[in-house]
Motif scaffolding. Structure first.
Motif, PDB file in Angstrom:
ATOM      1  N   THR A 168     -10.821   0.853   6.224  1.00  0.00           N
ATOM      2  CA  THR A 168      -9.648   0.393   6.964  1.00  0.00           C
ATOM      3  C   THR A 168      -9.209   1.483   7.930  1.00  0.00           C
ATOM      4  O   THR A 168      -9.644   2.634   7.836  1.00  0.00           O
ATOM      5  N   ALA A 213     -14.799   6.704  -4.485  1.00  0.00           N
ATOM      6  CA  ALA A 213     -13.679   5.811  -4.188  1.00  0.00           C
ATOM      7  C   ALA A 213     -14.214   4.424  -3.907  1.00  0.00           C
ATOM      8  O   ALA A 213     -15.387   4.243  -3.567  1.00  0.00           O
ATOM      9  N   ASP A 214     -13.324   3.440  -4.025  1.00  0.00           N
ATOM     10  CA  ASP A 214     -13.677   2.043  -3.785  1.00  0.00           C
ATOM     11  C   ASP A 214     -13.249   1.574  -2.404  1.00  0.00           C
ATOM     12  O   ASP A 214     -13.604   0.475  -1.978  1.00  0.00           O
ATOM     13  N   HIS A 215     -12.476   2.404  -1.713  1.00  0.00           N
ATOM     14  CA  HIS A 215     -11.905   2.024  -0.410  1.00  0.00           C
ATOM     15  C   HIS A 215     -11.669   3.300   0.374  1.00  0.00           C
ATOM     16  O   HIS A 215     -11.209   4.309  -0.177  1.00  0.00           O
ATOM     17  N   ASP A 225      -9.868   4.778   3.941  1.00  0.00           N
ATOM     18  CA  ASP A 225      -8.987   4.571   5.082  1.00  0.00           C
ATOM     19  C   ASP A 225      -9.230   5.696   6.076  1.00  0.00           C
ATOM     20  O   ASP A 225      -9.443   6.857   5.678  1.00  0.00           O
ATOM     21  N   ARG A 232      -9.799   2.709  -6.327  1.00  0.00           N
ATOM     22  CA  ARG A 232      -9.550   4.088  -5.888  1.00  0.00           C
ATOM     23  C   ARG A 232      -9.591   4.122  -4.359  1.00  0.00           C
ATOM     24  O   ARG A 232     -10.573   3.698  -3.762  1.00  0.00           O
ATOM     25  N   SER A 233      -8.521   4.641  -3.762  1.00  0.00           N
ATOM     26  CA  SER A 233      -8.411   4.644  -2.300  1.00  0.00           C
ATOM     27  C   SER A 233      -8.305   6.069  -1.776  1.00  0.00           C
ATOM     28  O   SER A 233      -7.453   6.839  -2.221  1.00  0.00           O
ATOM     29  N   GLN A 250      -8.304   8.605   1.889  1.00  0.00           N
ATOM     30  CA  GLN A 250      -8.154   8.609   3.343  1.00  0.00           C
ATOM     31  C   GLN A 250      -8.887   9.798   3.943  1.00  0.00           C
ATOM     32  O   GLN A 250      -8.779  10.925   3.447  1.00  0.00           O
ATOM     33  N   LEU A 253      -2.260  -1.060  -3.595  1.00  0.00           N
ATOM     34  CA  LEU A 253      -3.226   0.007  -3.335  1.00  0.00           C
ATOM     35  C   LEU A 253      -2.469   1.327  -3.237  1.00  0.00           C
ATOM     36  O   LEU A 253      -1.419   1.386  -2.583  1.00  0.00           O
ATOM     37  N   VAL A 281      -3.049   5.146  -2.072  1.00  0.00           N
ATOM     38  CA  VAL A 281      -4.010   5.958  -1.326  1.00  0.00           C
ATOM     39  C   VAL A 281      -3.746   7.438  -1.549  1.00  0.00           C
ATOM     40  O   VAL A 281      -2.608   7.912  -1.475  1.00  0.00           O
ATOM     41  N   VAL A 330       0.849  -1.192   0.000  1.00  0.00           N
ATOM     42  CA  VAL A 330       0.000   0.000   0.000  1.00  0.00           C
ATOM     43  C   VAL A 330       0.882   1.239   0.000  1.00  0.00           C
ATOM     44  O   VAL A 330       1.819   1.339   0.797  1.00  0.00           O
TER      45      VAL A 330
END
Length: 386
Positions: free
Chosen positions: A150, A101-103, A105, A76-77, A79, A45, A47, A16
């Protein structure tokens, strides 16, 4: 090593790119992704810079730019940072509900004073109910859209106020898809040596979701050693890739058992710098001046270890146009090969341990007092990216 599973997202290479303020924008992520993909494996990944929940809810232009990804970026990550559960939940709802986004944080690791003095970042898990409420709000906002959440955190505020094991268990129980630990405290800042034994302890405590390790990964061999020594399910790379996007090629190769490593000569570095400049201009919607100004901070990282005189370094650190950039790069001795370990190792200034800046009375109790709770909305930062 098996792929990294982040909820529904499968990542062939368990690596990541850590979100870094002013660094991991779309331009730099593109360079890192291209390098990783050059080995023929799905590279990891990547971010985006931290976006503050308040700024995103207020539809701040720069915050929306941060969570705008390239057409070929997948997954797509993003935060998110925040100290108010309702605002964090609303921000995650925007990201997930609007398919930005797909994720997602959550930032519980930032040690900088402007964040910790608000009770945010690496200071926040000390208030366990507040930490619980924020993580729950984010997971509940993202879940209907199938977006995994996450958590990235540090060991704690200092060695006397550690929170990572408890925070990891709480996050796991609330349904996060993974937890990542930067194996330093807020007081450590970026100094000294990361405590990888803490990653191993977290891995023992958190069993049902992946545990990722962060801290002092300067090479592919460091990443393999971290996984071997701690049992981590993957690694998070931050400062080690500054000025070295090709590190992701090494990481992709290493995790798939390939010994090939990228060792660029100065001509290769110059090509990477120029491409970075092109991507920066595109990121800023064609604003050449803004793109070049943002590129300047990367010059010392790219040129670390290469025989480039002080005058050339200063000139490259002051470029204003693509033409100037091309001129100064072409003036270098581009026949130079890779300078070896002089180009590797720590990047930027690690600094020294610092007394964390905290809200008054923050350490007096693990619970959040009513007065501070009432100020949470005011405490939200309104500027993203740092």
């Amino acid at each position: 090593m098996p792929p990294l599973q982040i909820g529904p997202i499968t990542v062939d290479t368990p690596v990541v790119l850590a979100p870094m303020a002013g660094v991991t924008n779309r331009a730099f992520r593109t360079l890192c992704r291209e390098a990783g993909a050059s080995q023929g494996f799905y590279p990891g990944l990547y971010v985006a810079e931290m976006v503050t929940s308040r700024a995103l809810v207020e539809r701040n232009v720069e915050s929306l730019r941060i969570v705008t990804f390239g057409e070929d970026e997948t997954p797509r990550s993003a935060q998110v940072y925040g100290v108010d559960p309702a605002t964090v939940g609303a921000a995650v709802r925007i990201i997930a509900g609007e398919d930005r986004a797909d994720h997602v944080d959550l930032n519980f690791g930032c040690p900088v004073p402007k964040v910790t003095r608000k009770g945010g970042g690496s200071a926040l898990p000390w208030k366990r109910q507040l930490f619980t409420d924020i993580v729950r709000a984010a997971v509940e906002a993202a879940e209907p859209h199938g977006v995994p959440v996450t958590v990235k955190m540090r060991k704690g505020i200092d060695d006397d106020h550690l929170t990572y094991l408890e925070a990891g268990r709480i996050a796991e129980s609330l349904g996060v898809a993974a937890v990542a630990l930067h194996a330093r405290t807020a007081a450590d800042y970026y100094s000294g040596t990361a405590d990888w034994t803490a990653i191993a302890r977290l891995k023992e405590a958190v069993r049902s979701v992946p545990v990722l390790g962060n801290g002092d990964i300067w090479s592919a061999e460091d990443a393999l050693r971290m996984v071997r020594e701690t049992g981590a399910d993957g690694v998070v790379v931050g400062r080690g890739c500054q000025g070295r996007p090709w590190l992701f090629a090494d990481l992709a190769a290493a995790f798939h058992g390939v010994t090939t490593r990228v060792r660029p000569g100065l001509r290769d570095v110059a090509d990477a710098i120029y491409r970075h400049g092109e991507l920066m201009i595109d990121y800023f919607d064609g604003d050449e001046g803004k793109g070049m100004r943002d590129l300047r901070k990367h010059m010392a990282w790219y040129l670390k270890g290469y025989a480039v005189g002080g005058d050339a370094r200063r000139a490259l650190a002051m470029v204003s146009t693509q033409a100037e950039l091309r001129e100064h790069l072409d003036a270098l001795d581009l026949t130079q090969g890779y300078p070896g370990e002089d180009a590797e190792g720590p990047r930027g200034r690690a600094g020294s341990p610092k007394q964390p800046h905290l809200p008054y009375g923050w350490l007096d109790s693990r619970d959040l007092d009513a007065e501070f709770e009432a100020k949470l909305r005011e405490a939200e930062l309104s500027v993203s990216g740092g």
